[in-house]
Motif scaffolding. Structure first.
Motif, PDB file in Angstrom:
ATOM      1  N   LEU A   1      -7.050  -7.386 -30.234  1.00 29.19           N
ATOM      2  CA  LEU A   1      -6.911  -5.922 -30.233  1.00 29.19           C
ATOM      3  C   LEU A   1      -7.999  -5.406 -28.796  1.00 29.19           C
TER       4      LEU A   1
ATOM      5  N   GLN B   1       0.891   2.405 -24.093  1.00 28.09           N
ATOM      6  CA  GLN B   1       0.613   3.870 -25.009  1.00 28.09           C
ATOM      7  C   GLN B   1       1.161   4.972 -23.869  1.00 28.09           C
TER       8      GLN B   1
ATOM      9  N   ARG C   1      -4.034  -2.024 -41.078  1.00 27.41           N
ATOM     10  CA  ARG C   1      -3.923  -3.311 -40.453  1.00 27.41           C
ATOM     11  C   ARG C   1      -2.673  -3.906 -41.089  1.00 27.41           C
TER      12      ARG C   1
ATOM     13  N   ALA D   1      -9.087  -6.889 -26.524  1.00 32.05           N
ATOM     14  CA  ALA D   1      -8.595  -7.170 -24.825  1.00 32.05           C
ATOM     15  C   ALA D   1      -7.313  -6.336 -24.757  1.00 32.05           C
ATOM     16  N   GLU D   2      -6.470  -6.020 -25.609  1.00 35.96           N
ATOM     17  CA  GLU D   2      -5.498  -5.295 -25.238  1.00 35.96           C
ATOM     18  C   GLU D   2      -6.033  -3.844 -24.788  1.00 35.96           C
ATOM     19  N   GLN D   3      -6.607  -3.422 -25.456  1.00 36.84           N
ATOM     20  CA  GLN D   3      -7.414  -1.969 -25.174  1.00 36.84           C
ATOM     21  C   GLN D   3      -8.064  -2.029 -24.026  1.00 36.84           C
ATOM     22  N   ARG D   4      -8.488  -3.291 -23.437  1.00 33.81           N
ATOM     23  CA  ARG D   4      -9.202  -3.151 -22.146  1.00 33.81           C
ATOM     24  C   ARG D   4     -10.672  -2.596 -22.484  1.00 33.81           C
TER      25      ARG D   4
ATOM     26  N   ASP E   1      -8.486 -11.554 -34.596  1.00 33.94           N
ATOM     27  CA  ASP E   1      -7.415 -10.612 -34.415  1.00 33.94           C
ATOM     28  C   ASP E   1      -8.245  -9.139 -33.761  1.00 33.94           C
ATOM     29  N   TYR E   2      -9.400  -9.032 -34.256  1.00 35.38           N
ATOM     30  CA  TYR E   2      -9.864  -7.748 -33.450  1.00 35.38           C
ATOM     31  C   TYR E   2     -10.303  -7.870 -31.912  1.00 35.38           C
TER      32      TYR E   2
ATOM     33  N   VAL F   1      -2.727 -10.766 -21.140  1.00 38.50           N
ATOM     34  CA  VAL F   1      -2.770  -9.896 -22.423  1.00 38.50           C
ATOM     35  C   VAL F   1      -2.247  -8.621 -22.117  1.00 38.50           C
ATOM     36  N   ARG F   2      -1.155  -8.166 -22.627  1.00 39.39           N
ATOM     37  CA  ARG F   2      -0.616  -6.850 -22.702  1.00 39.39           C
ATOM     38  C   ARG F   2      -1.458  -5.463 -22.729  1.00 39.39           C
ATOM     39  N   SER F   3      -1.265  -4.628 -21.639  1.00 35.29           N
ATOM     40  CA  SER F   3      -2.236  -3.548 -21.454  1.00 35.29           C
ATOM     41  C   SER F   3      -1.771  -2.304 -22.570  1.00 35.29           C
ATOM     42  N   GLU F   4      -2.742  -2.245 -23.388  1.00 39.70           N
ATOM     43  CA  GLU F   4      -2.184  -1.148 -24.558  1.00 39.70           C
ATOM     44  C   GLU F   4      -2.161   0.059 -24.033  1.00 39.70           C
ATOM     45  N   SER F   5      -2.898   0.304 -22.842  1.00 43.39           N
ATOM     46  CA  SER F   5      -2.899   1.613 -22.155  1.00 43.39           C
ATOM     47  C   SER F   5      -1.670   2.006 -21.571  1.00 43.39           C
TER      48      SER F   5
ATOM     49  N   GLU G   1      -9.925 -12.501 -38.908  1.00 39.38           N
ATOM     50  CA  GLU G   1      -9.936 -11.299 -38.493  1.00 39.38           C
ATOM     51  C   GLU G   1     -10.593 -10.841 -37.426  1.00 39.38           C
TER      52      GLU G   1
END
Lengths: 341, 341
Positions: free
Chosen positions: A113, B56, B89, A115-118, A109-110, B49-53, A106
């Motif tokens: 997440l 989105q 999740r 990292a992707e959200q920067r 995973d987080y 790492v892909r950028s979530e922003s 977990e």
DNA sequence: CTGAAAGCGCTAACAT
DNA sequence: ATGTTAGCGCTTTCAG
């Protein structure tokens, strides 16, 4: 969902350019009062809300800091979260609170997440002691601060509480009450703090001229109430039955208490009990619990401050530091009884 | 922070176009195995790492659902969060857990934050009963589900527990124990559920042929332990002192219990006590607490499911609904005593 | 199966 | 003081 209104529509409605709208939002002083009002009116009328994602995309980082805790059901972490959130919100940052539930997967995973959200930075109480997931995470260049853990390397900040001292305070107190030996109900020994608290317990024993053999050991699978009940049952099976018990946290102690009650033993007469964390419920327990208080809110606050310092304007002047706070023993009924030799 | 590596760099490194890299990430099956491997290697090597922003921004909405609760220090809401998080999740969505702390301004702030983030949807236990902040929020077209509240209008879903029934169960039980009257320790009456539980209490009284005057009322300022202590003190000042008390939640009951203990009264002999929520600590209290159990985890789960249904593929077939779950009385020591007339 | 290119909504240069 | 414009990193047609 209706069409999303963007800065462009606002500009058209107000008869200005998008740059001006942006200025109204971000640097209102740089725009003529009359224009400002017109733009503001358009914003209100259209119900415009700026898109954080677009903003982030440009900025390269988000306005969110993540807080990854081991167990949301533990009030201790709720306090930590409270402290961190207070600081974050004062800086107009959002907090994303997540629960790894002590699971390394977990946690990984987080972290992915985040990292992707920067995210701007992360406050974390790592579940993965090997440091694997954190090592991976470090690549992304996102600052992080360890909470309730000492960071082994010099790669970042940490705020923790002196767990060795906490263990010593607890056991020293128990010995002072006349108990000839003590049992330690630990959480998973893979957790550094469980080791440290044990270490502290041993130190107190050593002060009294006792060695390791005076510390009976029960290891609970988790740091929660049900695990505590099981540990309590184990305690009852011991012979001779220990007269004093130090639990690695309050949840465990509460569980032990339940087990003792079910067996109709009295606390502290039949068994004295010390918990750890001093959560609000410790004082409300069947027998108010003596506990080692951790400055949880303060820890959350300081951790967030350190993180903001590292990610803010003055980032260059930032020096990584390890802050170690001191715990404090709060004596209540669960140990308030002098044992006769 | 090192330069952020994007899809473009990966493409160059792998000697393909950005479109192909995107395909490898999102539709791996549509790309030749050999190419896929080469791209994957580049991704790993560069630590992409892909950028979530960015994602989105294109998609117009995020992969996050928000959960805004009234009080994170209340284990009841932690359970709700657990249920919701589990569902989220499973659908690869993140949960942003926030605490309005019963403040309408905090609530409005968070709602604004959610709108900016274009969250997928929000689960909320509203603090603002007037519905002002929610009405404002509705403009943004972001779906929301009420948790632990019935949605007055037909504009969305809600999952709640029948609080009237809960109050009835509690007081009916107390009356059955022979108490001639009951005191109700309420939270703020501005909270619908506090009103409903009182309503239920009155219904139980009516069943027994008693009227409103048989229900003494104490209103606590908040739904937490310290407020409960104060309420307990108020109870003690009453004359005649009530012999049975129904508290609007467990935290309040725990506080009352502390006040009674401090005054050396016995529970249930001197005063019987019923709580509400059946949090884990209720069973671990000084005297294990009789409490009205709410299916908290299930509520969180169902709320999240409803939200996903509304935001997912089958959105068109979605019909708003109001789910009302039933509470259940859990009898423990705090009322286990038959009063003699 | 892969490449080229448009644009999501915004901010920050730069130009007027 | 305001307008114009170039991307931020990604997904997604549309061609090849």
């Amino acid at each position: 969902m209706a069409h999303t209104v963007g800065i462009k529509e606002v500009a058209r409605q107000a008869g200005v350019s998008v740059g001006t709208v942006s200025n109204v939002i971000n640097r209102p002083h740089m725009v003529a009062e009359e224009t400002r009002q017109r733009v503001q009116a358009a914003i209100d009328e259209l119900g415009y809300v700026r898109s954080e994602s677009a903003r982030q995309l440009r900025a390269g980082q988000s306005r969110i800091i993540a807080l990854l805790v081991l167990d949301m059901a533990n009030p201790f972490f709720v306090d930590v979260a409270t402290g961190a959130e207070r600081v974050a919100r004062a800086s107009k940052l959002g907090v994303m609170l997540c629960n790894s539930a002590q699971s390394t997967s977990e946690e990984a995973d987080y972290l992915g997440l985040f990292a992707e959200q920067r995210v701007r930075g992360v406050l974390v109480t790592p579940a993965d002691l090997s440091g694997r997931s954190l090592t991976d995470f470090r690549r992304h260049g996102i600052p992080f601060v360890f909470v309730d853990r000492v960071l082994p390397s010099a790669e970042g900040c940490s705020v923790s509480v002196d767990d060795v001292l906490g263990g010593t305070l607890a056991v020293r107190h128990l010995l002072a009450q006349g108990h000839p030996e003590v049992a330690y109900v630990s959480g998973p020994m893979s957790l550094q703090q469980c080791q440290d608290r044990r270490q502290g317990a041993l130190a107190a024993l050593a002060e009294a001229g006792l060695d390791e053999s005076a510390l009976r050991h029960v290891e609970a699978a988790r740091l929660d109430v049900p695990a505590g009940r099981e540990a309590g049952a184990a305690l009852l099976r011991m012979s001779p039955r220990p007269s004093a018990v130090f639990c690695a946290n309050d949840l465990l102690a509460l569980g032990v208490l339940q087990a003792l009650f079910a067996a109709e033993l009295r606390v502290p007469q039949d068994m004295a009990l010390v918990g750890y964390d001093d959560i609000e419920f410790a004082a409300a327990a069947a027998v108010p619990l003596t506990s080692v208080r951790q400055p949880a809110v303060r820890m959350g606050r300081q951790a967030a401050e350190l993180l903001l310092e590292e990610t803010g304007e003055a980032a260059q002047s930032h020096r990584h530091q390890r802050i170690v706070l001191e715990p404090e023993l709060v004596v209540r009924e669960s140990t308030r009884w002098t044992r006769r030799a």
